[in-house]
Enzyme design. Sequence first.
Site, PDB file in Angstrom:
ATOM      1  N   ASP A   1      32.380  44.994  33.219  1.00 47.31           N
ATOM      2  CA  ASP A   1      32.883  45.055  34.476  1.00 47.31           C
ATOM      3  C   ASP A   1      33.526  46.753  35.085  1.00 47.31           C
ATOM      4  O   ASP A   1      33.613  46.772  34.103  1.00 47.31           O
ATOM      5  CB  ASP A   1      34.152  43.908  34.337  1.00 47.31           C
TER       6      ASP A   1
ATOM      7  N   ASP B   1      34.355  45.495  41.167  1.00 46.67           N
ATOM      8  CA  ASP B   1      35.401  44.278  41.126  1.00 46.67           C
ATOM      9  C   ASP B   1      35.606  44.232  42.351  1.00 46.67           C
ATOM     10  O   ASP B   1      36.406  45.509  42.450  1.00 46.67           O
ATOM     11  CB  ASP B   1      36.934  44.892  40.078  1.00 46.67           C
TER      12      ASP B   1
ATOM     13  N   GLU C   1      30.867  42.885  43.799  1.00 50.00           N
ATOM     14  CA  GLU C   1      31.930  41.260  43.932  1.00 50.00           C
ATOM     15  C   GLU C   1      32.114  41.855  45.658  1.00 50.00           C
ATOM     16  O   GLU C   1      32.798  43.432  45.995  1.00 50.00           O
ATOM     17  CB  GLU C   1      33.305  40.840  43.153  1.00 50.00           C
TER      18      GLU C   1
ATOM     19  N   HIS D   1      34.800  33.147  37.114  1.00 44.29           N
ATOM     20  CA  HIS D   1      36.049  32.705  36.279  1.00 44.29           C
ATOM     21  C   HIS D   1      37.179  32.611  37.654  1.00 44.29           C
ATOM     22  O   HIS D   1      38.512  32.373  36.563  1.00 44.29           O
ATOM     23  CB  HIS D   1      37.007  33.976  35.553  1.00 44.29           C
ATOM     24  N   ASP D   2      36.946  32.731  38.524  1.00 46.34           N
ATOM     25  CA  ASP D   2      38.024  32.827  39.577  1.00 46.34           C
ATOM     26  C   ASP D   2      38.251  31.710  40.504  1.00 46.34           C
ATOM     27  O   ASP D   2      38.993  31.484  41.322  1.00 46.34           O
ATOM     28  CB  ASP D   2      38.020  34.022  40.743  1.00 46.34           C
TER      29      ASP D   2
HETATM   30  C1  NOJ Z   1      38.755  40.083  41.290  1.00 43.35           C
HETATM   31  C2  NOJ Z   1      38.212  39.776  39.698  1.00 43.35           C
HETATM   32  O1  NOJ Z   1      36.924  38.504  40.058  1.00 43.35           O
HETATM   33  C3  NOJ Z   1      39.432  38.675  39.866  1.00 43.35           C
HETATM   34  O2  NOJ Z   1      39.921  37.717  38.596  1.00 43.35           O
HETATM   35  C4  NOJ Z   1      40.924  39.284  39.901  1.00 43.35           C
HETATM   36  O3  NOJ Z   1      42.288  39.037  39.614  1.00 43.35           O
HETATM   37  C5  NOJ Z   1      40.928  40.878  41.298  1.00 43.35           C
HETATM   38  N1  NOJ Z   1      39.338  40.938  41.693  1.00 43.35           N
HETATM   39  C6  NOJ Z   1      41.845  41.827  40.683  1.00 43.35           C
HETATM   40  O4  NOJ Z   1      41.191  42.449  40.117  1.00 43.35           O
END
Ligand code: NOJ
Length: 548
Positions: free
Chosen positions: A119, A223, A280, A341-342
């Site tokens: 990441d 990210d 992302e 994971h989000d």
């Molecule tokens: C996306 C990540 O997947 C998430 O877990 C994070 O809180 C935010 N970006 C900020 O970095």
Amino acid sequence: MGSAGAEGKMRSRTEEPEVRWWQRGAIYQIYPRSFADSNGDGIGDLRGVTDRLDYLKDGSPDSLGVEAIWLSPFYPSPMADFGYDISDYTGVDPVFGTLNDFDELLAEAHRREIRVVVDWVPNHTSDRHPWFLESREGVDSAKRDWYVWRDARPDGGPPNNWTSSFAAVGSAWTLDEDTGQYYLHSFTSQQPDLNWDNPEVEAAMHDTLRFWLDRGVDGFRMDVINRIAKDPELADNPSSPEPGEPREIHHDQDWPSIHERLRGIRAVLDEYDDRMMVGEVHVYDLGRLVEYIASGDQLHLVHNFVFMYLPWDAAAMRASVDEFEALSGGRAWPAWFLSNHDHSRVVSRFGGGKLGEARARVAAMLLYTLRGTPFIYQGEELGLPDAPIPPDAVVDVDGRDPERAPVPWEPPSRAGPAAGFSTGEPWLPLSPEAERLNAASQSGDSDSLLSLVRRLAWLRRGDQCLQRGEQRSLDAGPGVFAYLRELHGTRMLVLLNFSEQQCRPSTTALPESGLLQASTHRGRDGNPSQLSLSDLVLGPNEGLLLRV
Ligand code: NOJ
């Protein structure tokens, strides 16, 4: 074994590959805190990952056969956002291990021909990062402009109306009492945004990429990459879309400068051979999303959140997949994912319980058979649901603990309450379903979701048509998403029944018969046979893969 040797060997074998490694099979996301704990402190770590690599790939059909792992952040961090607040881009947080542990993980992964994607968090650092500590020292600090500082509005309020991505945080600005200015943070106030309009920041961040590329990593998951380009005027975001506005404008992200920034980053990766960057990108207009990958000199892959947010609906899925295919016009390679994971896990999001589990099997077939790269989030192959988190165990600011519960490796009745994840007290409670939904039990059960995912991965691994064949959707009647994959006369047909009723797919567009390769239904799978499609009845929530 040193990583360089293993890596050299692996790369030479794939010289001028017809299909790149990041296209061939699944990329498996590991959230290290919750994967496997090697030292009993209740938090997963890098050695835990190394210990479990055989589960991911050991050369036999009895492993998941992943092409690559993507490791969520393991860098030094105060953990305000569990590692997405980085205080040193070139180290390993002691809770996860050491740089030596990372090198060993990389070498062991490469030995198994598993690529390693790490990441990269370029939009913000931790407020403990030395750059920010220096930046906040005073308005004349040499690093002041490395972050986004602004005076208050005349009424003392924040400089504009931008808000944090986390609802609980509110305004994206925090006043620094000592210097009297506000700084920008798109997430928590402990995650100040870097100022990518400053070329020194861009150069410093490029160097953080080189650090890991030099160590031998194969790629990066970037990210919230759409946020590294913002309106330099910092104009307010529209509170609601303007009537007649051709596209939704956000001044805090996805600014036109994004494309030059991505080209700069890509040029760094291209200093090395065969590396990959997946972004992302929270852009909900597929046309604009495709612009991040189609030119060939920006991202290789993009995470498509339009697809991830779709309801369980065959017509909606078909329309979205077809739209992406049409927009990419063969120039862009898709990536498909349904959880990370989000976000709430597939089983929970698509109905929960037995229904969610049935749909998770169809979802697995969808991900492995669409043209494009499947991304699988740890535990998705076990059909893990979100874990209930009692109020006193909540740790995340944005409600994401349920999907981050640790992976159950063995039945708790055998391995203790942490189900083989740890010998200590896990940092988050495990799913109460761990006795049934654990890796060991599912490994021994040919009907399990894990066994189905292994079969799908193995089929794809041996099949060029599934890896890179053309794709065309077919009309097969309501509730069914059907598509053909085709390469040099080989054809694979996928029929996915999204409904809870048996159905007879309408046959005018379908071939006459097909040889069964896989079914999500226990009774049918494992009996390869020629099926006539004119009298075929799909079970409720059944997916079929046929050679036609
Ligand atoms: C996306 C990540 O997947 C998430 O877990 C994070 O809180 C935010 N970006 C900020 O970095």
